[in-house]
Design a protein around this motif. Sequence first.
Motif, PDB file in Angstrom:
ATOM      1  N   ALA A 192       0.863  -1.188   0.000  1.00  0.00           N
ATOM      2  CA  ALA A 192       0.000   0.000   0.000  1.00  0.00           C
ATOM      3  C   ALA A 192       0.891   1.226   0.000  1.00  0.00           C
ATOM      4  N   ILE A 193       0.296   2.347  -0.360  1.00  0.00           N
ATOM      5  CA  ILE A 193       0.968   3.651  -0.284  1.00  0.00           C
ATOM      6  C   ILE A 193       0.202   4.481   0.734  1.00  0.00           C
ATOM      7  N   ALA A 194       0.934   5.272   1.522  1.00  0.00           N
ATOM      8  CA  ALA A 194       0.294   6.018   2.608  1.00  0.00           C
ATOM      9  C   ALA A 194       0.985   7.343   2.807  1.00  0.00           C
ATOM     10  N   GLY A 195       0.285   8.227   3.547  1.00  0.00           N
ATOM     11  CA  GLY A 195       0.906   9.468   3.981  1.00  0.00           C
ATOM     12  C   GLY A 195       0.336  10.713   3.352  1.00  0.00           C
ATOM     13  N   GLU A 196       1.181  11.689   3.233  1.00  0.00           N
ATOM     14  CA  GLU A 196       1.008  13.035   2.681  1.00  0.00           C
ATOM     15  C   GLU A 196       0.193  13.941   3.597  1.00  0.00           C
ATOM     16  N   PHE A 197       0.623  15.202   3.599  1.00  0.00           N
ATOM     17  CA  PHE A 197       0.038  16.249   4.421  1.00  0.00           C
ATOM     18  C   PHE A 197      -0.715  17.271   3.570  1.00  0.00           C
ATOM     19  N   HIS A 198      -0.147  17.655   2.433  1.00  0.00           N
ATOM     20  CA  HIS A 198      -0.747  18.687   1.594  1.00  0.00           C
ATOM     21  C   HIS A 198      -1.894  18.106   0.772  1.00  0.00           C
ATOM     22  N   SER A 199      -3.046  18.769   0.830  1.00  0.00           N
ATOM     23  CA  SER A 199      -4.249  18.210   0.224  1.00  0.00           C
ATOM     24  C   SER A 199      -4.152  18.049  -1.292  1.00  0.00           C
ATOM     25  N   VAL A 200      -3.658  19.064  -1.985  1.00  0.00           N
ATOM     26  CA  VAL A 200      -3.597  18.979  -3.446  1.00  0.00           C
ATOM     27  C   VAL A 200      -2.618  17.888  -3.868  1.00  0.00           C
ATOM     28  N   VAL A 201      -1.549  17.701  -3.100  1.00  0.00           N
ATOM     29  CA  VAL A 201      -0.568  16.650  -3.383  1.00  0.00           C
ATOM     30  C   VAL A 201      -1.187  15.282  -3.117  1.00  0.00           C
ATOM     31  N   ALA A 202      -1.915  15.156  -2.010  1.00  0.00           N
ATOM     32  CA  ALA A 202      -2.575  13.889  -1.687  1.00  0.00           C
ATOM     33  C   ALA A 202      -3.588  13.522  -2.768  1.00  0.00           C
ATOM     34  N   ARG A 203      -4.264  14.519  -3.290  1.00  0.00           N
ATOM     35  CA  ARG A 203      -5.240  14.253  -4.358  1.00  0.00           C
ATOM     36  C   ARG A 203      -4.542  13.668  -5.589  1.00  0.00           C
ATOM     37  N   ALA A 204      -3.405  14.224  -5.950  1.00  0.00           N
ATOM     38  CA  ALA A 204      -2.668  13.697  -7.099  1.00  0.00           C
ATOM     39  C   ALA A 204      -2.214  12.265  -6.838  1.00  0.00           C
ATOM     40  N   ALA A 205      -1.748  12.000  -5.619  1.00  0.00           N
ATOM     41  CA  ALA A 205      -1.279  10.657  -5.270  1.00  0.00           C
ATOM     42  C   ALA A 205      -2.434   9.662  -5.254  1.00  0.00           C
ATOM     43  N   ALA A 206      -3.558  10.065  -4.663  1.00  0.00           N
ATOM     44  CA  ALA A 206      -4.714   9.170  -4.584  1.00  0.00           C
ATOM     45  C   ALA A 206      -5.235   8.837  -5.977  1.00  0.00           C
ATOM     46  N   THR A 207      -5.291   9.837  -6.841  1.00  0.00           N
ATOM     47  CA  THR A 207      -5.773   9.623  -8.202  1.00  0.00           C
ATOM     48  C   THR A 207      -4.891   8.631  -8.951  1.00  0.00           C
ATOM     49  N   ARG A 208      -3.562   8.799  -8.830  1.00  0.00           N
ATOM     50  CA  ARG A 208      -2.650   7.898  -9.525  1.00  0.00           C
ATOM     51  C   ARG A 208      -2.690   6.489  -8.930  1.00  0.00           C
ATOM     52  N   ALA A 209      -2.741   6.377  -7.604  1.00  0.00           N
ATOM     53  CA  ALA A 209      -2.800   5.063  -6.964  1.00  0.00           C
ATOM     54  C   ALA A 209      -4.066   4.313  -7.380  1.00  0.00           C
ATOM     55  N   ASP A 210      -5.184   5.040  -7.421  1.00  0.00           N
ATOM     56  CA  ASP A 210      -6.443   4.421  -7.829  1.00  0.00           C
ATOM     57  C   ASP A 210      -6.352   3.918  -9.270  1.00  0.00           C
TER      58      ASP A 210
END
Length: 346
Positions: free
Chosen positions: A74-92
């Motif tokens: 799994a991938i986890a973490g991130e604090f900044h919302s816009v960065v987390a959104r990019a990570a979540a989108t790519r992971a999905d």
Amino acid sequence: MGGLRIGVLAPLSRPGWVEAGQQLLGGMELAVREAEAAGGVDGRPVELLVRDTAADPQRAAAAVDELAALGVRAIAGEFHSVVARAAATRADRLGVPFLCSSAVLDALTDHPTELVARLAPAQSHGWRVYAEFLLAAGHRRVAVATQRGAYWESGARVLHERLAADGGGVVELDADPGTVGDALAASGASAVLLLTGFPDPAVPIVRAVRRDRRLAGVLIGAPAGQPEFAEWERLLGADAAGVPFLRHLPERLDPLGARVEAALREHLGTEPSFVAFEGWDTVTVLTAMASSGAADWSDVRVTGSRGPIRFERVPGIGVRQWAWAPVQVADRDPAAPGRWRVLHTG
């Protein structure tokens, strides 16, 4: 049999919020150390593969590609919302589970998904709690010194809707330390909220307001949580106190939370922020999920440092959400800036 490999995203260099990234990673490291001391996950070691996002969405997305290729569970973490959104989108898109530790933007993905879950409360929940604190304290006309960006604009919208429902309103000001004093004095607002980056322009705006005699009775607030971190006090000194902010902690920690708090303080060498607790809870969820063989986020039942954790479907939120992590409004005590005051809980 190989170990449990977890990909970790955190802002560990500028322009990212480095102190938040260090606290997030520190909480994760402590949870790994404790899991290893208890024999790992079914006898297997736990390994964190850490990547620095530097608050850059493209860098985060590239890190997700790299970590997925390395075969992380799994991938986890991130604090900044816009960065987390990019990570979540790519992971999905890649089919890799992603557990968001600390970012709050409601729209973490473009569409509903079962692959992404979040520990932090959604912005619409936490910032509504903050608006209710303002109303309870008698602030109905509120100014916001705001920068452009999805996170700040979303927060301003939450504040406006909640205050308007009680007959209040929001006045938007430019986040310019040179003009904020005149604009705030003319606005008639009894409070000004910092919807801005840190340390700039948040720190110079605080200084400008504090030094303007016309604004002596105006409350300065920071719902995004800037005053939680030691750098806030280092940069602002006495001006750091009396600035209410949101933190994701209960009013009182239970025995497990108190034990984790003490261990985090020793591990970090400083006072742990709520972000460190989020890091600890993140790894605790992932190791428990691996140990139990849970098929997806809906099967997770974990005792976290801040309460029982399970992931649900929440209307308007496209990911599995812990509904809700505890939320409080706190500030630094003007009589002792190193001490916290809890002003409101929700």
